[in-house]
Design a protein around this motif. Structure first.
Motif, PDB file in Angstrom:
ATOM      1  N   LEU A  22       0.393  -1.325   0.201  1.00  0.00           N
ATOM      2  CA  LEU A  22       0.154  -0.299   0.130  1.00  0.00           C
ATOM      3  C   LEU A  22       1.016   1.240  -0.193  1.00  0.00           C
ATOM      4  O   LEU A  22       0.582   2.670  -0.970  1.00  0.00           O
ATOM      5  N   ILE A  23       1.880   1.259   0.887  1.00  0.00           N
ATOM      6  CA  ILE A  23       3.018   2.136   0.563  1.00  0.00           C
ATOM      7  C   ILE A  23       3.322   2.814  -0.572  1.00  0.00           C
ATOM      8  O   ILE A  23       3.222   4.106  -1.192  1.00  0.00           O
ATOM      9  N   TYR A  24       3.461   1.486  -2.066  1.00  0.00           N
ATOM     10  CA  TYR A  24       3.647   2.345  -3.191  1.00  0.00           C
ATOM     11  C   TYR A  24       2.284   2.455  -3.526  1.00  0.00           C
ATOM     12  O   TYR A  24       2.967   3.595  -5.311  1.00  0.00           O
ATOM     13  N   PHE A  25       0.765   3.758  -3.913  1.00  0.00           N
ATOM     14  CA  PHE A  25       0.290   3.420  -3.651  1.00  0.00           C
ATOM     15  C   PHE A  25       0.166   5.022  -3.626  1.00  0.00           C
ATOM     16  O   PHE A  25      -0.034   5.485  -4.433  1.00  0.00           O
ATOM     17  N   PHE A  26       0.513   5.615  -2.735  1.00  0.00           N
ATOM     18  CA  PHE A  26       0.762   6.809  -2.335  1.00  0.00           C
ATOM     19  C   PHE A  26       2.247   7.494  -3.364  1.00  0.00           C
ATOM     20  O   PHE A  26       2.422   8.338  -3.629  1.00  0.00           O
ATOM     21  N   LEU A  27       3.346   6.511  -3.846  1.00  0.00           N
ATOM     22  CA  LEU A  27       4.286   6.395  -4.677  1.00  0.00           C
ATOM     23  C   LEU A  27       3.798   6.502  -6.008  1.00  0.00           C
ATOM     24  O   LEU A  27       4.486   7.920  -7.146  1.00  0.00           O
ATOM     25  N   ARG A  28       2.932   5.911  -6.656  1.00  0.00           N
ATOM     26  CA  ARG A  28       2.445   6.017  -7.905  1.00  0.00           C
ATOM     27  C   ARG A  28       1.619   7.704  -7.910  1.00  0.00           C
ATOM     28  O   ARG A  28       1.551   8.196  -9.222  1.00  0.00           O
ATOM     29  N   ASN A  29       0.548   7.682  -7.493  1.00  0.00           N
ATOM     30  CA  ASN A  29       0.113   8.980  -7.193  1.00  0.00           C
ATOM     31  C   ASN A  29       0.460  10.391  -7.397  1.00  0.00           C
ATOM     32  O   ASN A  29       0.885  11.272  -8.032  1.00  0.00           O
ATOM     33  N   LEU A  30       2.120  10.096  -5.939  1.00  0.00           N
ATOM     34  CA  LEU A  30       2.971  11.189  -6.437  1.00  0.00           C
ATOM     35  C   LEU A  30       3.775  11.126  -7.190  1.00  0.00           C
ATOM     36  O   LEU A  30       3.999  12.564  -7.834  1.00  0.00           O
ATOM     37  N   SER A  31       3.773  10.347  -7.889  1.00  0.00           N
ATOM     38  CA  SER A  31       4.478  10.784  -9.830  1.00  0.00           C
ATOM     39  C   SER A  31       3.678  10.257 -10.728  1.00  0.00           C
ATOM     40  O   SER A  31       3.669  11.818 -11.446  1.00  0.00           O
ATOM     41  N   PHE A  32       2.183  10.296 -10.793  1.00  0.00           N
ATOM     42  CA  PHE A  32       1.324  10.691 -11.331  1.00  0.00           C
ATOM     43  C   PHE A  32       1.001  12.594 -11.480  1.00  0.00           C
ATOM     44  O   PHE A  32       1.025  13.363 -12.202  1.00  0.00           O
ATOM     45  N   LEU A  33       1.384  13.325  -9.804  1.00  0.00           N
ATOM     46  CA  LEU A  33       0.702  14.539  -9.807  1.00  0.00           C
ATOM     47  C   LEU A  33       2.496  14.859 -10.559  1.00  0.00           C
ATOM     48  O   LEU A  33       1.741  16.587 -11.218  1.00  0.00           O
ATOM     49  N   ASP A  34       3.137  14.352 -10.120  1.00  0.00           N
ATOM     50  CA  ASP A  34       4.288  15.493 -10.825  1.00  0.00           C
ATOM     51  C   ASP A  34       4.088  14.887 -12.315  1.00  0.00           C
ATOM     52  O   ASP A  34       4.464  16.531 -12.720  1.00  0.00           O
ATOM     53  N   VAL A  35       3.959  14.324 -13.140  1.00  0.00           N
ATOM     54  CA  VAL A  35       3.778  14.484 -14.862  1.00  0.00           C
ATOM     55  C   VAL A  35       2.004  14.938 -15.006  1.00  0.00           C
ATOM     56  O   VAL A  35       2.570  16.271 -15.293  1.00  0.00           O
ATOM     57  N   CYS A  36       1.633  15.566 -14.636  1.00  0.00           N
ATOM     58  CA  CYS A  36       0.172  16.835 -14.633  1.00  0.00           C
ATOM     59  C   CYS A  36       0.648  17.615 -14.627  1.00  0.00           C
ATOM     60  O   CYS A  36       0.469  19.025 -15.351  1.00  0.00           O
ATOM     61  N   TYR A  37       1.380  17.966 -12.871  1.00  0.00           N
ATOM     62  CA  TYR A  37       1.782  19.835 -12.867  1.00  0.00           C
ATOM     63  C   TYR A  37       3.058  20.220 -13.887  1.00  0.00           C
ATOM     64  O   TYR A  37       3.048  21.378 -13.890  1.00  0.00           O
ATOM     65  N   THR A  38       4.046  18.918 -14.575  1.00  0.00           N
ATOM     66  CA  THR A  38       4.642  19.826 -14.837  1.00  0.00           C
ATOM     67  C   THR A  38       4.313  19.755 -16.102  1.00  0.00           C
ATOM     68  O   THR A  38       4.142  21.114 -16.957  1.00  0.00           O
ATOM     69  N   SER A  39       3.269  18.655 -16.513  1.00  0.00           N
ATOM     70  CA  SER A  39       2.566  18.694 -17.652  1.00  0.00           C
ATOM     71  C   SER A  39       1.202  20.691 -17.944  1.00  0.00           C
ATOM     72  O   SER A  39       0.926  20.227 -19.518  1.00  0.00           O
ATOM     73  N   SER A  40       1.245  20.303 -17.290  1.00  0.00           N
ATOM     74  CA  SER A  40       0.135  21.689 -17.115  1.00  0.00           C
ATOM     75  C   SER A  40       0.858  23.115 -17.580  1.00  0.00           C
ATOM     76  O   SER A  40       0.311  24.403 -17.593  1.00  0.00           O
ATOM     77  N   SER A  41       2.038  23.084 -16.810  1.00  0.00           N
ATOM     78  CA  SER A  41       2.641  24.492 -17.889  1.00  0.00           C
ATOM     79  C   SER A  41       4.210  24.752 -18.494  1.00  0.00           C
ATOM     80  O   SER A  41       4.362  25.566 -19.295  1.00  0.00           O
TER      81      SER A  41
END
Length: 318
Positions: A58-77
């Protein structure tokens, strides 16, 4: 109100590094390289955590979310910034600025909550290891992630809506690379006291409170680690915390440097401040997401093994 101030702004002009044209090509190359590394590193981490059974904890569930968030964050700008650097087109429509501001604010707020949730997860794993499967069940993980994503979006919608209700007349030059909310508010032709108050409340909720949660989680975790009799156990516990703590220091350090710098630094001059803030915004918005998969991979043997296995499988298939 004179005639120019009766003309509402239909587009903004992002100055970026316009005062330093010789740096723009270097800036473009650096930004492009970092963005490609972000896409590759975070996608590899996401794919490895999905297909490798060692990363189904389950700990890697957060890690997947964080990686996806970083991709979305940078791709928005980042893509639009790259286009403006190479084409010299610095104007952005009013609605386009609103969308980018909303996305950036949502992703930043969500990441603050995610880092706080991950610190709490490490606290439970170290201080209540026997009860960890009960406390941090799959339902709790999904709920924590959902709260992080939803609260970030709500905060973004509220702040962006309040900002866009203000009249913007005449001056449309944003001294930034992005439609950053404080830079946009400076152009408003009205009192922005309400916006400042709501931003302060937002900062307390999304910066200060998660940071306090991180601080106390690690204080209790450190106390528990130092009481462990096994040197191997202490090393393992330190190893699981160090990666997350490194990311927290980089993320919060750059945020506080950007938004808590003293007014007395204005003697540097507008152009120098503009260039410096641009470099800091790169670190905050690009370098940290690029380093996240590297840091977590280097400090976690399961992640390293999964990534190596994934890369070796791709090379065999080729």
């Amino acid at each position: 109100m004179d005639r120019i101030n009766k003309t509402f702004v239909k587009e903004f002009i992002l100055l970026g590094l316009s005062g330093y044209p010789e740096l723009e090509i270097i800036f473009f190359a650096l930004l492009l390289a970092l963005y490609l590394l972000i896409l590759i590193g975070n996608h590899v981490l996401i794919i490895a955590s999905i297909f490798d059974s060692r990363l189904h904890a389950l700990i890697y569930f957060f890690l997947r979310n964080l990686s996806f968030l970083d991709v979305c964050y940078t791709s928005s700008s980042v893509p639009s910034t790259l286009v403006s650097l190479i084409s010299k087109k610095r104007n952005i429509s009013f609605s386009g600025c609103v969308v980018k501001m909303c996305l950036g604010f949502a992703m930043g707020s969500t990441e603050c909550f995610f880092l706080g949730m991950m610190a709490f997860d490490r606290y439970v794993a170290i201080c209540n290891s026997l009860r960890y499967p009960v406390i941090m069940s799959k339902v709790v993980y999904v709920l924590m992630a959902s709260v992080s994503w939803l609260s970030g979006r709500i905060n973004s919608i509220v702040q962006t809506s309040l900002a866009m209700r203000l009249p913007f007349c005449g001056n449309n030059i944003i001294r930034h690379f992005l439609c950053e909310i404080l830079a946009v508010l400076k152009l408003a032709y009205a009192d922005i006291s309400l916006n400042i108050v709501t931003l302060a409340v937002s900062n307390i909720a999304f910066l200060v409170l998660p940071l306090l949660a991180i601080f106390f989680s690690y204080m209790f975790s450190l106390y528990t680690i130092l009481r462990m009799n096994s040197a191997t156990g202490r090393h393992k516990a330190f190893s699981t915390c160090s990666a997350h703590l490194t990311v927290v220091i980089m993320f919060y350090g750059t945020i506080f440097f950007m938004y808590a710098k003293p007014k007395s630094q204005d003697f540097l001059g507008q152009d120098n401040l503009q260039a410096r803030d641009g470099l800091v915004s790169i670190f905050y918005g690009v370098v940290t997401p690029m380093l996240n998969p590297i840091i977590y991979s280097l400090r976690n043997k399961d992640v390293k093994a999964a990534v190596k296995y994934l890369l070796s499988q791709k090379s065999v298939n080729q």
